[in-house]
Write an enzyme that holds these catalytic residues in place. Structure first.
Site, PDB file in Angstrom:
ATOM      1  N   ALA A 221     -61.738  73.905 -44.777  1.00 26.85           N
ATOM      2  CA  ALA A 221     -61.434  74.773 -45.930  1.00 26.85           C
ATOM      3  C   ALA A 221     -62.694  75.496 -46.368  1.00 26.85           C
ATOM      4  O   ALA A 221     -63.714  75.437 -45.669  1.00 26.85           O
ATOM      5  CB  ALA A 221     -60.874  73.939 -47.063  1.00 26.85           C
ATOM      6  N   ASN A 222     -62.643  76.169 -47.465  1.00 28.10           N
ATOM      7  CA  ASN A 222     -63.834  76.826 -47.998  1.00 28.10           C
ATOM      8  C   ASN A 222     -63.832  76.724 -49.513  1.00 28.10           C
ATOM      9  O   ASN A 222     -62.857  76.273 -50.107  1.00 28.10           O
ATOM     10  CB  ASN A 222     -63.867  78.281 -47.543  1.00 28.10           C
ATOM     11  CG  ASN A 222     -62.608  78.990 -47.967  1.00 28.10           C
ATOM     12  OD1 ASN A 222     -62.280  79.007 -49.136  1.00 28.10           O
ATOM     13  ND2 ASN A 222     -61.875  79.532 -47.015  1.00 28.10           N
ATOM     14  N   ARG A 223     -64.921  77.159 -50.106  1.00 26.70           N
ATOM     15  CA  ARG A 223     -65.059  77.005 -51.568  1.00 26.70           C
ATOM     16  C   ARG A 223     -64.394  78.155 -52.306  1.00 26.70           C
ATOM     17  O   ARG A 223     -65.060  79.105 -52.689  1.00 26.70           O
ATOM     18  CB  ARG A 223     -66.530  77.068 -51.959  1.00 26.70           C
ATOM     19  CG  ARG A 223     -67.379  75.988 -51.398  1.00 26.70           C
ATOM     20  CD  ARG A 223     -68.819  76.243 -51.855  1.00 26.70           C
ATOM     21  NE  ARG A 223     -69.756  75.579 -50.985  1.00 26.70           N
ATOM     22  CZ  ARG A 223     -70.008  74.286 -51.061  1.00 26.70           C
ATOM     23  NH1 ARG A 223     -69.394  73.540 -51.949  1.00 26.70           N
ATOM     24  NH2 ARG A 223     -70.881  73.749 -50.228  1.00 26.70           N
TER      25      ARG A 223
END
Ligand code: CTP
Length: 415
Positions: A221-223
């Site tokens: 995932a990413n922020r």
């Protein structure tokens, strides 16, 4: 014409009378800007200032901006402007308290009436809107929370406060007063005269991250918090659009008056967006994971002694924005974001062309910017016409301005 002036040319508050009570707090200076914004929209603004407010801004400034006498005293028999507190409180369409201090909230919640501001608040027969501003500890204190709940039960409306840096003591948290334009939007909504230039328009918004599974418990995932995308969906809905929000996994609530679809992966997001076509406009705010693991294990991958970590074979995810930009059912207005840590404008211009977007909202997401997960944003609007730089503002304000810009643009495109 700047966007602010375009927004203002609506004269949405023409003929409306606002009684603005300025409480004593650092945010009082923003109340002066609020007077200006309200008058630009055609409202007549009458100001009451508490004694504490006068420690922060002068009656002279408030009077000059409102072009009216500023009321401060309960007993001022000699004042030629004295209209009496009952008349003062009734001769308005709406009473706005900005900044609403902990003290003003406590007074109204408990029915105190010992100065002009508190008497006006208890004597009015008109709706009351409060824009609280105080130190985060004061805002989260049980007494303030109790007072707020009481006021809400008594039908007092609230706008803000937002999270962010406090003017004093480098403290951060919830307690910053809402920005003047957000207060204006809340006033328009309360008076039910907010312009609906996007009525009848269907708009798709993507927001949040995507989660790409590795096995049933792990994902890539990413922020991305989804704050900016959700705020844009809400701002478009406020302008009357029929908004369909396709959201990745986020920890924030679905926005009001928006149809929200929850997805996990980039492929699910693409499918949901495609199903929603045709639409008048689409805004791609989601931070889609660029790659996913080619395979996702059906069972949790276990550590096996002596075998070392598993090798992940990554493959590229579909580019949802580019797919829609080149789609035969392409919406008339396609807006993308460009999250960059370097060469912001050049990279944004390349994305504009490659993904066939009308606007790219370019933002610097380098760790120093604090944009990822934060509440503020500083963006540039990149289009074929050039680059427009917006000052740093809250994500809500970016959303409000972007929605106004989209409405402006869609005006020239017939349904
Ligand atoms: N986007 C998308 N689908 C993807 C990747 C990105 O719809 N698979 C959209 C984003 O929602 C955003 C824009 O494309 O509106 C740009 O996203 P960004 O992450 O900045 O760019 P990338 O295309 O991923 O390029 P790079 O990571 O190389 O900067």
């Amino acid at each position: 014409m700047t966007l602010d002036k375009e927004l203002a040319s609506g004269m949405t508050l023409s003929g409306k009378r606002i009684l603005l009570i300025i409480g004593g707090g650092i945010a009082a200076y923003k109340a002066l800007d609020l007077i200006r914004r309200l008058r630009e929209r055609g409202a007549a603004v009458r100001v009451v200032m508490t004694a504490a407010a006068q420690e922060f801004v002068t009656t002279l400034s408030a009077g000059a901006l409102s072009a009216d006498h500023v009321f401060t005293d309960l007993f001022d028999r000699n004042d030629e402007h004295d209209v009496g507190h009952i008349r003062l409180s009734r001769e308005a369409d709406l009473v706005v308290v900005a900044p609403a201090t902990a003290d003003l909230m406590a007074k109204l919640a408990n029915g105190h009436a010992n100065d002009l501001a508190s008497i006006v608040l208890i004597a009015t027969d008109k709706p009351v809107l409060m824009a609280p501003a105080m130190n985060p500890k004061m805002w989260s204190h049980p007494a303030t929370r109790r007072n707020r709940a009481t006021l809400q039960k008594d039908a007092v409306a609230f706008v803000g406060p937002a999270k962010g840096e406090m003017a004093e003591s480098n403290e951060a948290g919830e307690g910053r007063m809402a920005e003047p334009l957000e207060i204006v939007a809340a006033i328009e909504a309360l008076l039910d005269i907010s312009p609906k230039p996007l009525a009848g328009r269907k708009i798709i918004v993507t927001s949040g991250p995507t989660h790409e599974p590795i096995d049933p418990v792990r994902y890539i995932a990413n922020r991305s918090s989804g704050k900016q995308g959700h705020a844009i969906a809400a701002a478009l809905a406020r302008l009357g659009a029929d908004v369909h929000l396709v959201s990745g996994p986020v920890g924030i609530a679905d926005p009001a008056d928006v149809t929200t679809l929850h997805v996990e992966t980039a492929n699910e997001m693409r499918e949901a967006v495609e199903q929603l076509l045709p639409a008048d406009a689409a805004v791609f705010v989601a931070a889609v994971a660029d790659w996913r693991s080619e395979t996702s294990a059906g069972e949790k991958i276990k550590k096996v002694a002596g075998e070392g970590p598993p090798a992940l074979q990554m493959i590229e995810n579909p580019d949802i924005l580019a797919g829609v930009g080149h789609h035969r059912k392409r919406p008339s207005l396609v807006v993308g974001f460009a999250a960059e840590t370097q060469d912001l404008v050049r990279n944004a211009e390349a994305k504009l062309r490659k993904k066939s977007a009308d606007f790219i909202v370019a933002n610097d997401v380098s760790p120093e910017s604090g944009v990822m997960g934060g509440d503020r944003n500083r963006v540039r609007i990149v289009s074929k016409a050039g680059v427009e730089e917006w000052p740093e503002m809250s994500k809500d304000e970016v959303a409000t301005r972007l929605a106004a810009l989209m409405a402006e643009r869609l005006k020239t495109i017939t349904v």
